[in-house]
Scaffold this active site. Sequence first.
Site, PDB file in Angstrom:
ATOM      1  N   GLY A 155       0.067   5.592  -4.310  1.00 40.29           N
ATOM      2  CA  GLY A 155      -0.577   6.842  -4.697  1.00 40.29           C
ATOM      3  C   GLY A 155      -0.050   8.006  -3.877  1.00 40.29           C
ATOM      4  O   GLY A 155       0.349   9.045  -4.409  1.00 40.29           O
ATOM      5  N   HIS A 172       2.649   3.806  -8.931  1.00 39.22           N
ATOM      6  CA  HIS A 172       2.480   2.386  -9.252  1.00 39.22           C
ATOM      7  C   HIS A 172       3.692   1.873 -10.042  1.00 39.22           C
ATOM      8  O   HIS A 172       4.161   0.760  -9.800  1.00 39.22           O
ATOM      9  CB  HIS A 172       1.192   2.161 -10.044  1.00 39.22           C
ATOM     10  CG  HIS A 172      -0.052   2.499  -9.270  1.00 39.22           C
ATOM     11  ND1 HIS A 172      -0.244   2.095  -7.967  1.00 39.22           N
ATOM     12  CD2 HIS A 172      -1.167   3.224  -9.589  1.00 39.22           C
ATOM     13  CE1 HIS A 172      -1.420   2.549  -7.529  1.00 39.22           C
ATOM     14  NE2 HIS A 172      -1.996   3.240  -8.504  1.00 39.22           N
ATOM     15  N   ARG A 186       1.836  -4.929   6.154  1.00 37.87           N
ATOM     16  CA  ARG A 186       1.158  -3.877   5.395  1.00 37.87           C
ATOM     17  C   ARG A 186       2.010  -2.617   5.448  1.00 37.87           C
ATOM     18  O   ARG A 186       2.395  -2.168   6.529  1.00 37.87           O
ATOM     19  CB  ARG A 186      -0.237  -3.577   5.933  1.00 37.87           C
ATOM     20  CG  ARG A 186      -0.905  -2.482   5.076  1.00 37.87           C
ATOM     21  CD  ARG A 186      -2.354  -2.264   5.387  1.00 37.87           C
ATOM     22  NE  ARG A 186      -2.935  -1.374   4.365  1.00 37.87           N
ATOM     23  CZ  ARG A 186      -4.185  -1.398   3.964  1.00 37.87           C
ATOM     24  NH1 ARG A 186      -5.015  -2.250   4.492  1.00 37.87           N
ATOM     25  NH2 ARG A 186      -4.616  -0.564   3.034  1.00 37.87           N
ATOM     26  N   TRP A 220     -11.429  -1.920  -8.387  1.00 33.01           N
ATOM     27  CA  TRP A 220     -12.101  -1.687  -9.674  1.00 33.01           C
ATOM     28  C   TRP A 220     -12.911  -0.395  -9.646  1.00 33.01           C
ATOM     29  O   TRP A 220     -13.232   0.165 -10.687  1.00 33.01           O
ATOM     30  CB  TRP A 220     -13.022  -2.858 -10.049  1.00 33.01           C
ATOM     31  CG  TRP A 220     -12.314  -4.120 -10.460  1.00 33.01           C
ATOM     32  CD1 TRP A 220     -12.266  -5.293  -9.752  1.00 33.01           C
ATOM     33  CD2 TRP A 220     -11.578  -4.360 -11.674  1.00 33.01           C
ATOM     34  NE1 TRP A 220     -11.527  -6.233 -10.438  1.00 33.01           N
ATOM     35  CE2 TRP A 220     -11.103  -5.692 -11.627  1.00 33.01           C
ATOM     36  CE3 TRP A 220     -11.259  -3.574 -12.795  1.00 33.01           C
ATOM     37  CZ2 TRP A 220     -10.330  -6.258 -12.655  1.00 33.01           C
ATOM     38  CZ3 TRP A 220     -10.494  -4.140 -13.810  1.00 33.01           C
ATOM     39  CH2 TRP A 220     -10.043  -5.466 -13.740  1.00 33.01           C
ATOM     40  N   ARG A 266      -0.718   9.482  -9.621  1.00 31.89           N
ATOM     41  CA  ARG A 266      -0.703   8.216  -8.887  1.00 31.89           C
ATOM     42  C   ARG A 266      -0.046   7.078  -9.661  1.00 31.89           C
ATOM     43  O   ARG A 266       0.620   6.217  -9.082  1.00 31.89           O
ATOM     44  CB  ARG A 266      -2.135   7.841  -8.474  1.00 31.89           C
ATOM     45  CG  ARG A 266      -2.765   8.859  -7.528  1.00 31.89           C
ATOM     46  CD  ARG A 266      -4.210   8.501  -7.231  1.00 31.89           C
ATOM     47  NE  ARG A 266      -4.301   7.157  -6.713  1.00 31.89           N
ATOM     48  CZ  ARG A 266      -4.177   6.830  -5.423  1.00 31.89           C
ATOM     49  NH1 ARG A 266      -3.990   7.766  -4.524  1.00 31.89           N
ATOM     50  NH2 ARG A 266      -4.261   5.580  -5.049  1.00 31.89           N
ATOM     51  N   GLU A 271       0.991 -13.324  12.314  1.00 34.90           N
ATOM     52  CA  GLU A 271       1.524 -12.155  13.005  1.00 34.90           C
ATOM     53  C   GLU A 271       1.389 -10.982  12.049  1.00 34.90           C
ATOM     54  O   GLU A 271       1.744 -11.086  10.872  1.00 34.90           O
ATOM     55  CB  GLU A 271       3.010 -12.370  13.356  1.00 34.90           C
ATOM     56  CG  GLU A 271       3.241 -13.475  14.371  1.00 34.90           C
ATOM     57  CD  GLU A 271       2.581 -13.202  15.721  1.00 34.90           C
ATOM     58  OE1 GLU A 271       2.527 -12.017  16.130  1.00 34.90           O
ATOM     59  OE2 GLU A 271       2.111 -14.155  16.365  1.00 34.90           O
ATOM     60  N   SER A 277      -8.249  -4.674   4.841  1.00 35.96           N
ATOM     61  CA  SER A 277      -8.792  -4.367   3.507  1.00 35.96           C
ATOM     62  C   SER A 277      -9.167  -5.617   2.687  1.00 35.96           C
ATOM     63  O   SER A 277      -8.758  -5.754   1.532  1.00 35.96           O
ATOM     64  CB  SER A 277      -7.816  -3.485   2.732  1.00 35.96           C
ATOM     65  OG  SER A 277      -7.575  -2.280   3.421  1.00 35.96           O
ATOM     66  N   ASP A 332       0.828  -1.218   0.000  1.00 35.14           N
ATOM     67  CA  ASP A 332       0.000   0.000   0.000  1.00 35.14           C
ATOM     68  C   ASP A 332       0.862   1.268   0.000  1.00 35.14           C
ATOM     69  O   ASP A 332       1.981   1.263   0.492  1.00 35.14           O
ATOM     70  CB  ASP A 332      -0.907  -0.022   1.240  1.00 35.14           C
ATOM     71  CG  ASP A 332      -2.044   0.982   1.137  1.00 35.14           C
ATOM     72  OD1 ASP A 332      -2.381   1.397   0.008  1.00 35.14           O
ATOM     73  OD2 ASP A 332      -2.587   1.366   2.185  1.00 35.14           O
ATOM     74  N   LEU A 356      10.676 -20.479  -5.008  1.00 26.54           N
ATOM     75  CA  LEU A 356       9.662 -19.598  -4.398  1.00 26.54           C
ATOM     76  C   LEU A 356       8.338 -19.681  -5.153  1.00 26.54           C
ATOM     77  O   LEU A 356       8.313 -19.612  -6.382  1.00 26.54           O
ATOM     78  CB  LEU A 356      10.179 -18.143  -4.417  1.00 26.54           C
ATOM     79  CG  LEU A 356       9.186 -17.080  -3.939  1.00 26.54           C
ATOM     80  CD1 LEU A 356       8.939 -17.192  -2.442  1.00 26.54           C
ATOM     81  CD2 LEU A 356       9.675 -15.672  -4.276  1.00 26.54           C
TER      82      LEU A 356
HETATM   83  C1  IPE Z   1      -5.454  -2.637  -0.374  1.00 19.72           C
HETATM   84  O1  IPE Z   1      -5.092  -1.290  -0.500  1.00 19.72           O
HETATM   85  C2  IPE Z   1      -5.371  -3.322  -1.691  1.00 19.72           C
HETATM   86  C3  IPE Z   1      -4.023  -3.437  -2.269  1.00 19.72           C
HETATM   87  C4  IPE Z   1      -2.899  -3.056  -1.726  1.00 19.72           C
HETATM   88  C5  IPE Z   1      -3.987  -4.032  -3.547  1.00 19.72           C
HETATM   89  P1  IPE Z   1      -6.205  -0.155  -0.645  1.00 19.72           P
HETATM   90  O2  IPE Z   1      -5.453   1.128  -0.742  1.00 19.72           O
HETATM   91  O3  IPE Z   1      -7.126  -0.477  -1.739  1.00 19.72           O
HETATM   92  O4  IPE Z   1      -6.975  -0.277   0.737  1.00 19.72           O
HETATM   93  P2  IPE Z   1      -7.853   0.787   1.515  1.00 19.72           P
HETATM   94  O5  IPE Z   1      -8.849   1.326   0.540  1.00 19.72           O
HETATM   95  O6  IPE Z   1      -6.938   1.857   2.004  1.00 19.72           O
HETATM   96  O7  IPE Z   1      -8.471   0.033   2.645  1.00 19.72           O
HETATM   97  C1  IPE Z   2      -1.369   0.410  -3.381  1.00 19.17           C
HETATM   98  O1  IPE Z   2      -1.212   1.783  -3.382  1.00 19.17           O
HETATM   99  C2  IPE Z   2      -1.644  -0.164  -4.752  1.00 19.17           C
HETATM  100  C3  IPE Z   2      -3.056  -0.519  -4.968  1.00 19.17           C
HETATM  101  C4  IPE Z   2      -3.991  -0.489  -4.085  1.00 19.17           C
HETATM  102  C5  IPE Z   2      -3.419  -0.937  -6.287  1.00 19.17           C
HETATM  103  P1  IPE Z   2      -2.460   2.770  -3.391  1.00 19.17           P
HETATM  104  O2  IPE Z   2      -2.792   3.060  -4.802  1.00 19.17           O
HETATM  105  O3  IPE Z   2      -3.555   2.272  -2.558  1.00 19.17           O
HETATM  106  O4  IPE Z   2      -1.801   4.055  -2.728  1.00 19.17           O
HETATM  107  P2  IPE Z   2      -2.435   4.963  -1.598  1.00 19.17           P
HETATM  108  O5  IPE Z   2      -2.840   4.069  -0.487  1.00 19.17           O
HETATM  109  O6  IPE Z   2      -3.589   5.681  -2.209  1.00 19.17           O
HETATM  110  O7  IPE Z   2      -1.317   5.877  -1.194  1.00 19.17           O
HETATM  111 MG    MG Z   3      -4.034   2.449  -0.592  1.00 20.31          MG
END
Ligand code: IPE
Ligand code: IPE
Ligand code: MG
Length: 254
Positions: free
Chosen positions: A26, A40, A191, A72, A36, A210, A199, A23, A134
């Site tokens: 963005g 990625h 995370r 999505w 964003r 853990e 999530s 996570d 792996l």
């Molecule tokens: C969880 O991250 C999904 C992935 C890392 C692929 P999100 O950014 O979508 O989760 P929320 O919306 O903050 O809970």
């Molecule tokens: C994780 O980063 C990647 C996906 C969920 C696809 P985010 O895109 O959720 O980035 P933040 O959480 O908005 O910073």
């Molecule tokens: Mg996120």
Amino acid sequence: MDQGLISQINLQRLPRHIAIIMDGNGRWAEEKGKDRLYGHYHGVESVRNIVEGAAELGIQFLTLYAFSTENWDRPPLEVEGLMHLLVETIRKEVPTLNKNNIRLHVIGDLELLPAQARQEMQEALDLTAANNGLQLIMALSYSSRWELVQAAKSIAAAVQTGKLSTSEITQETFREHLATRAFPDPELMIRTSGEYRISNFLLYQLAYAELYFTPTRWPDFRKNNLYEAIIDFQNRERRFGKTGQQIQQEAPIV
Ligand code: IPE
Ligand code: IPE
Ligand code: MG
């Protein structure tokens, strides 16, 4: 630095399966004044680095949450860019996966993917199917509630056709109907990016994992961060409902 941290890891007590919610891409980009998708793209570098790091250590299973069912609902341009990036990366990485004996698996609702992406994904799965190092599991278009409903439907169908009777259903039966049926439960879930939630990720499988949360954004997460998480994991006592005393008598810490 690398050497210092890695030498603190007890290779005899590695988690067999590590799961990561990648996570923060963005926010990482927005903090740099970029869009964003830039985040990625940089997140892919972390994926390469962490897959390599996990393979070097001898981790057997690594699950990466790359795209959730709920993702999505993001703006169409981000979804399109991200999907393209994910499938393109997987395709391009096949030679490296093969060189390192890494087998790719995908869990998720792949019916939601565009047909071409699905086909490219299938090719990558087939091309790495003989590798036994792996086991890299990409959670793509995945959500745990989707998976649990799928499992319920599949069990119901087995009962309906007489292959299974309701009284025979055990935890093992249930496990066999999950998308993760071929993998052990993760012992460690990481995370990144400072959010303290699951999530919709592996809700059933994480029952005794853990949990490790770090403020580091995913594009900044590197092998050293992985080592830190493993060291933290190794300093915990996993009790599985028993008392600390029972655990210490059963398996003294090496
Ligand atoms: C969880 O991250 C999904 C992935 C890392 C692929 P999100 O950014 O979508 O989760 P929320 O919306 O903050 O809970
Ligand atoms: C994780 O980063 C990647 C996906 C969920 C696809 P985010 O895109 O959720 O980035 P933040 O959480 O908005 O910073
Ligand atoms: Mg996120």
